[in-house]
Write an enzyme that holds these catalytic residues in place. Structure first.
Site, PDB file in Angstrom:
ATOM      1  N   TYR A 115     -60.014 -92.469  64.294  1.00  0.00           N
ATOM      2  CA  TYR A 115     -60.431 -93.501  63.335  1.00  0.00           C
ATOM      3  C   TYR A 115     -61.864 -93.901  63.670  1.00  0.00           C
ATOM      4  O   TYR A 115     -62.184 -94.137  64.835  1.00  0.00           O
ATOM      5  CB  TYR A 115     -59.512 -94.719  63.433  1.00  0.00           C
ATOM      6  CG  TYR A 115     -59.903 -95.903  62.568  1.00  0.00           C
ATOM      7  CD1 TYR A 115     -60.365 -97.085  63.150  1.00  0.00           C
ATOM      8  CD2 TYR A 115     -59.810 -95.846  61.192  1.00  0.00           C
ATOM      9  CE1 TYR A 115     -60.714 -98.179  62.369  1.00  0.00           C
ATOM     10  CE2 TYR A 115     -60.165 -96.944  60.393  1.00  0.00           C
ATOM     11  CZ  TYR A 115     -60.615 -98.109  60.996  1.00  0.00           C
ATOM     12  OH  TYR A 115     -60.975 -99.191  60.211  1.00  0.00           O
ATOM     13  N   ASP A 143     -68.072 -90.939  68.917  1.00  0.00           N
ATOM     14  CA  ASP A 143     -67.724 -92.315  68.535  1.00  0.00           C
ATOM     15  C   ASP A 143     -67.138 -92.994  69.775  1.00  0.00           C
ATOM     16  O   ASP A 143     -65.950 -92.860  70.066  1.00  0.00           O
ATOM     17  CB  ASP A 143     -66.728 -92.315  67.382  1.00  0.00           C
ATOM     18  CG  ASP A 143     -66.272 -93.727  67.041  1.00  0.00           C
ATOM     19  OD1 ASP A 143     -65.501 -93.890  66.070  1.00  0.00           O
ATOM     20  OD2 ASP A 143     -66.669 -94.679  67.746  1.00  0.00           O
ATOM     21  N   LYS A 191     -67.397-102.979  70.311  1.00  0.00           N
ATOM     22  CA  LYS A 191     -66.441-103.638  71.199  1.00  0.00           C
ATOM     23  C   LYS A 191     -67.111-104.132  72.499  1.00  0.00           C
ATOM     24  O   LYS A 191     -67.849-105.118  72.475  1.00  0.00           O
ATOM     25  CB  LYS A 191     -65.246-102.706  71.458  1.00  0.00           C
ATOM     26  CG  LYS A 191     -64.498-102.357  70.147  1.00  0.00           C
ATOM     27  CD  LYS A 191     -63.302-101.489  70.391  1.00  0.00           C
ATOM     28  CE  LYS A 191     -62.760-100.910  69.094  1.00  0.00           C
ATOM     29  NZ  LYS A 191     -61.784-101.756  68.420  1.00  0.00           N
TER      30      LYS A 191
HETATM   31  P1  KE4 Z   1     -64.864-101.962  63.606  1.00  0.00           P
HETATM   32  O1  KE4 Z   1     -65.456-101.773  62.239  1.00  0.00           O
HETATM   33  O2  KE4 Z   1     -63.390-102.390  63.551  1.00  0.00           O
HETATM   34  O3  KE4 Z   1     -65.698-102.872  64.510  1.00  0.00           O
HETATM   35  O4  KE4 Z   1     -64.899-100.554  64.371  1.00  0.00           O
HETATM   36  C1  KE4 Z   1     -64.303 -99.432  63.747  1.00  0.00           C
HETATM   37  C2  KE4 Z   1     -63.930 -98.419  64.826  1.00  0.00           C
HETATM   38  C3  KE4 Z   1     -64.728 -97.303  64.990  1.00  0.00           C
HETATM   39  N1  KE4 Z   1     -64.458 -96.381  65.953  1.00  0.00           N
HETATM   40  C4  KE4 Z   1     -63.396 -96.538  66.785  1.00  0.00           C
HETATM   41  C5  KE4 Z   1     -63.124 -95.498  67.826  1.00  0.00           C
HETATM   42  C6  KE4 Z   1     -62.548 -97.663  66.663  1.00  0.00           C
HETATM   43  O5  KE4 Z   1     -61.484 -97.796  67.492  1.00  0.00           O
HETATM   44  C7  KE4 Z   1     -62.820 -98.627  65.666  1.00  0.00           C
HETATM   45  C8  KE4 Z   1     -61.933 -99.841  65.451  1.00  0.00           C
HETATM   46  N2  KE4 Z   1     -60.733 -99.891  66.253  1.00  0.00           N
HETATM   47  C9  KE4 Z   1     -59.645-100.646  65.689  1.00  0.00           C
HETATM   48  C10 KE4 Z   1     -58.473-100.562  66.668  1.00  0.00           C
HETATM   49  N3  KE4 Z   1     -57.909 -99.280  66.759  1.00  0.00           N
HETATM   50  C11 KE4 Z   1     -60.028-102.065  65.424  1.00  0.00           C
HETATM   51  C12 KE4 Z   1     -58.874-102.992  65.200  1.00  0.00           C
HETATM   52  C13 KE4 Z   1     -58.579-103.222  63.746  1.00  0.00           C
HETATM   53  O6  KE4 Z   1     -58.841-102.318  62.930  1.00  0.00           O
HETATM   54  O7  KE4 Z   1     -58.056-104.318  63.448  1.00  0.00           O
END
Ligand code: KE4
Length: 427
Positions: free
Chosen positions: A144, A239, A267
């Site tokens: 993701y 990523d 993060k």
């Molecule tokens: P954000 O847009 O949520 O800040 O980041 C997206 C993203 C991009 N790349 C990786 C590897 C990620 O894990 C994420 C976001 N992770 C999720 C949890 N698996 C965020 C939590 C959520 O979606 O509520």
């Protein structure tokens, strides 16, 4: 079952917010029951709306590597806010931050701050497309990279054809530009490049997957990505939104000694504030406006409050922190494996550093096809049993759990004891 106050809050929330949550996984839909509404957090603990204390293994999905409300981070935020929260103009803080990121990640010669991991991945891919003049991108099933349209794509029929939308609202034409392959399948990657290498702008990968549960790269997989991209003039993109400064101060690329063309961070790098990064080779980043034709912008990008939090947190991360996280992670992994064995539960525990997943399947889990063999109903029952014992585990089988340096051996042992009971619990 959640506490009465959270149940009431959910009913109110659902009238004005889809599912009552501002991000879907928080709704507990895949584990059943209703979500605990959190009132505050400190160190390794979350506190529910009714005051109940939980040992936290979500850590806001990764950022809280030193635990919640770390005094130095809070102080940095308060001090920065007193000077104004955002100017929409360049600041010295952003220069210091960019220099710090580049020092931690030598592959990042030039970077741009944005406000979320989604933005970082979306912009990195746009830069790769602008730099190569090509359209196709390659991702891996189960990874993701945020919710940009062209990343909400699943493998079309036969992994070598173009992608199909994995969400309503994503035009088929958009999805077509995204090719999806099985994670850890270097052979499929080599075959794809052999047949379509000249069309591929870039390959984006989680160097350790967190988003189908924790799945480490097979030996040679990451190296194959860099090799194929180099051979065909495509851009390799790690990523590291989740793994960056979580698995090592310099991310997974530091652990494995690799230098991708581009990297996305979020993060931990953002100190738990809305701050993320994309960057990489100077030649690629010099295509980004105002230097070049690739447009990307953001009202609050690099704002002083977020950057101050990030610098405060990054300044506290040293070898001792990662040694402690490794020790706690190994203790939890062994404890869960032993507890499952004692209770005859068929599980597979996969961990890298302080990222860990308990899969309710025999395993090993090497890709998405393996991961979806998990018994999500058993996971849901176990999750609920853990919650009732004050353990806040990610509310999805397909997520990573996170340990912070605010955890300690006693807390880990208490979590293992709760897990032992949860495995035995029939409901
Ligand atoms: P954000 O847009 O949520 O800040 O980041 C997206 C993203 C991009 N790349 C990786 C590897 C990620 O894990 C994420 C976001 N992770 C999720 C949890 N698996 C965020 C939590 C959520 O979606 O509520």
């Amino acid at each position: 079952m959640s506490d009465p106050k959270s149940v009431d809050l959910l009913a109110r929330a659902e009238r004005v917010i889809p599912g009552g949550v501002n991000s879907p996984v928080r709704a507990f839909r895949s584990v059943g029951g209703s979500p605990v509404f959190i009132s505050r957090a400190e160190g390794p603990y979350l506190y529910g709306a009714d005051g109940a204390q939980y040992t936290d293994y979500v850590g806001s999905w990764g950022p809280m590597i030193l635990g919640h409300a770390h005094p130095a981070v809070v102080e940095a935020i308060v001090t920065a806010a007193r000077n104004g929260t955002s100017y929409g103009a360049p600041t010295e803080l952003e220069v210091i931050f960019a220099e710090k990121v580049s020092a931690l990640y030598p592959s990042i010669e030039m970077m741009r701050a944005v406000s979320s991991g989604t933005e970082a991945c979306m912009a990195a891919i746009r830069a790769a497309r602008g730099f190569t003049g090509r359209d196709a991108i390659v991702k891996f099933e189960g990874c993701y990279h945020g919710h940009a349209d062209f990343l909400l794509v699943k493998a079309g029929s036969g992994a070598l054809t173009f992608g199909v939308p994995d969400s309503a609202g994503v035009p088929a034409a958009t999805a077509k530009g995204t090719l999806t392959l099985p994670y850890n399948d270097s052979g499929a990657l080599r075959e794809l490049f052999r047949s379509r290498g000249s069309e591929i702008a870039g390959v984006i990968v989680e160097p350790v997957v967190g988003n189908m549960g924790v799945v480490p790269p097979a030996p040679g997989f990451l190296e194959a990505i860099l090799e194929m991209c180099k051979a065909h003039g495509a851009v390799s993109i790690f990523d590291e939104v989740m793994t960056g400064s979580r698995l090592s101060l310099g991310g997974m690329q530091e652990r494995v000694g690799l230098r991708p063309d581009m990297t996305c961070l979020g993060k931990v790098i953002g100190g738990g504030m809305p701050l993320a990064v994309y960057g990489g080779k100077r030649a690629i980043m010099q295509k980004v406006a105002p230097l070049g034709p690739v447009y990307q912008a953001g009202t609050l990008s690099g704002n002083p409050v977020a950057v101050s939090a990030a610098l405060a947190l990054l300044g506290l991360l040293d070898a001792r922190v990662y040694e402690k996280l490794e020790s706690l992670g190994a203790r939890l992994e062994k404890g869960l494996v032993d507890a499952a064995k004692r209770n005859g539960a068929e599980v597979c525990v996969q961990r890298v550093g302080s990222m860990i997943t308990l899969f309710f399947t025999r395993g090993p889990v090497g890709n998405f096809e393996d991961a979806v063999k998990s018994d999500t109903a058993r996971f849901g029952a176990w999750h609920g049993a853990m919650l009732r014992r004050g353990q806040y585990w990610p509310p999805s089988q397909y997520e990573a759990a996170f340990i912070s340096a605010a955890h300690d051996d006693a807390l880990i042992d208490a979590t293992v004891a709760a897990a032992d009971e949860a495995f035995a619990a029939k409901q």
